[in-house]
Design a protein around this motif. Structure first.
Motif, PDB file in Angstrom:
ATOM      1  N   GLY A  28      11.647  47.863  12.418  1.00  0.00           N
ATOM      2  CA  GLY A  28      11.783  48.875  11.386  1.00  0.00           C
ATOM      3  C   GLY A  28      12.989  49.769  11.606  1.00  0.00           C
ATOM      4  O   GLY A  28      13.788  49.574  12.524  1.00  0.00           O
ATOM      5  N   GLN A  29      13.104  50.752  10.735  1.00  0.00           N
ATOM      6  CA  GLN A  29      14.175  51.748  10.781  1.00  0.00           C
ATOM      7  C   GLN A  29      13.564  53.072  11.218  1.00  0.00           C
ATOM      8  O   GLN A  29      12.534  53.495  10.688  1.00  0.00           O
ATOM      9  N   TYR A  30      14.199  53.735  12.177  1.00  0.00           N
ATOM     10  CA  TYR A  30      13.713  54.990  12.728  1.00  0.00           C
ATOM     11  C   TYR A  30      14.834  56.028  12.705  1.00  0.00           C
ATOM     12  O   TYR A  30      16.009  55.672  12.701  1.00  0.00           O
ATOM     13  N   SER A  42      20.096  57.269  14.212  1.00  0.00           N
ATOM     14  CA  SER A  42      19.304  56.229  13.555  1.00  0.00           C
ATOM     15  C   SER A  42      19.140  55.049  14.510  1.00  0.00           C
ATOM     16  O   SER A  42      20.041  54.733  15.289  1.00  0.00           O
ATOM     17  N   LEU A  43      17.974  54.441  14.446  1.00  0.00           N
ATOM     18  CA  LEU A  43      17.627  53.308  15.299  1.00  0.00           C
ATOM     19  C   LEU A  43      17.047  52.214  14.418  1.00  0.00           C
ATOM     20  O   LEU A  43      16.149  52.480  13.617  1.00  0.00           O
ATOM     21  N   ARG A  44      17.571  51.005  14.531  1.00  0.00           N
ATOM     22  CA  ARG A  44      17.041  49.864  13.786  1.00  0.00           C
ATOM     23  C   ARG A  44      16.647  48.782  14.782  1.00  0.00           C
ATOM     24  O   ARG A  44      17.451  48.409  15.650  1.00  0.00           O
ATOM     25  N   GLN A 111       1.275  58.429  16.137  1.00  0.00           N
ATOM     26  CA  GLN A 111       2.290  59.254  15.479  1.00  0.00           C
ATOM     27  C   GLN A 111       3.302  58.436  14.673  1.00  0.00           C
ATOM     28  O   GLN A 111       4.230  59.009  14.111  1.00  0.00           O
ATOM     29  N   GLU A 112       3.138  57.088  14.631  1.00  0.00           N
ATOM     30  CA  GLU A 112       4.114  56.223  13.942  1.00  0.00           C
ATOM     31  C   GLU A 112       5.520  56.486  14.466  1.00  0.00           C
ATOM     32  O   GLU A 112       6.462  56.712  13.705  1.00  0.00           O
ATOM     33  N   TYR A 128      11.165  58.606  14.682  1.00  0.00           N
ATOM     34  CA  TYR A 128      10.085  58.467  13.711  1.00  0.00           C
ATOM     35  C   TYR A 128      10.453  57.391  12.702  1.00  0.00           C
ATOM     36  O   TYR A 128      11.576  57.342  12.214  1.00  0.00           O
ATOM     37  N   ARG A 129       9.471  56.576  12.386  1.00  0.00           N
ATOM     38  CA  ARG A 129       9.685  55.451  11.453  1.00  0.00           C
ATOM     39  C   ARG A 129       9.974  55.970  10.058  1.00  0.00           C
ATOM     40  O   ARG A 129       9.255  56.794   9.525  1.00  0.00           O
TER      41      ARG A 129
END
Length: 134
Positions: A28-30, A42-44, A111-112, A128-129
Motif C-alpha cells: 500500500g501507500q503510506y 511517503s512510503l510505497r 492503528q492501520e 499511516y496507510r
C-alpha cells in the motif's frame, strides 16, 4: 428466480474473496512525518509476483542529500517484520548512494500503520496507510 440465485451466489463469492485480497497487510501507500525535520515522507510497498517487495520512500529532506531524496530498496518478511534491504538513496542531482544499516518496519494492525526504527539516530517514524494496494 435463477437470476436472483446467480446474483446472490456472485455476491457471496465476492464477500468471500475480500479477505484473500486483503491478506497482504504490507502492500500500500503510506505517509508519515519525520520527527526531526517535520517533513512529510511517503512510503510505497509493492508486492511482486515472485521474490521480495519493492519499497520506495520519497522525502523532501535526507541526511545524505542537500535536498529531496528517493529511497528504493527491497523488502522481505521475517518474523512478522519487513526488512528493507539493498537500499539506494537517490539524491536530486547526485549519484545514487548504497546505504546501510538496513531498516526494519513493524506493523500496528490496530492503528492501520507501520513504523520504522531508524538506528542511526534512534528515531521512530510512523507511517499511516493512505491507500491499500490490491
Amino acid at each position: 428466480m435463477k437470476t436472483r440465485t446467480f446474483v446472490s451466489a456472485t455476491t457471496a463469492l465476492g464477500i468471500l474473496a475480500v479477505p484473500a485480497l486483503a491478506a497482504d497487510n504490507w502492500a500500500g501507500q503510506y505517509e508519515g512525518v519525520d520527527p526531526l525535520t517535520g517533513a512529510t515522507i511517503s512510503l510505497r510497498i509493492e508486492p511482486q509476483q515472485v521474490g521480495p517487495y519493492n519499497i520506495v520512500v520519497n522525502t523532501p529532506q535526507h541526511s545524505l542529500c542537500s535536498g529531496t531524496a528517493k529511497i528504493v530498496g527491497t523488502g522481505v518478511i521475517e518474523d512478522d517484520q519487513m526488512l528493507r534491504l539493498d537500499t539506494v538513496v537517490n539524491c536530486a542531482g547526485a549519484e545514487p548512494i548504497l546505504t546501510s544499516p538496513d531498516i526494519v518496519y513493524f506493523q500496528d494492525r490496530d492503528q492501520e500503520m507501520i513504523y520504522a526504527e531508524v538506528p542511526t539516530d534512534n528515531r521512530r517514524i510512523n507511517y499511516y496507510r493512505v491507500h491499500q494496494q490490491g
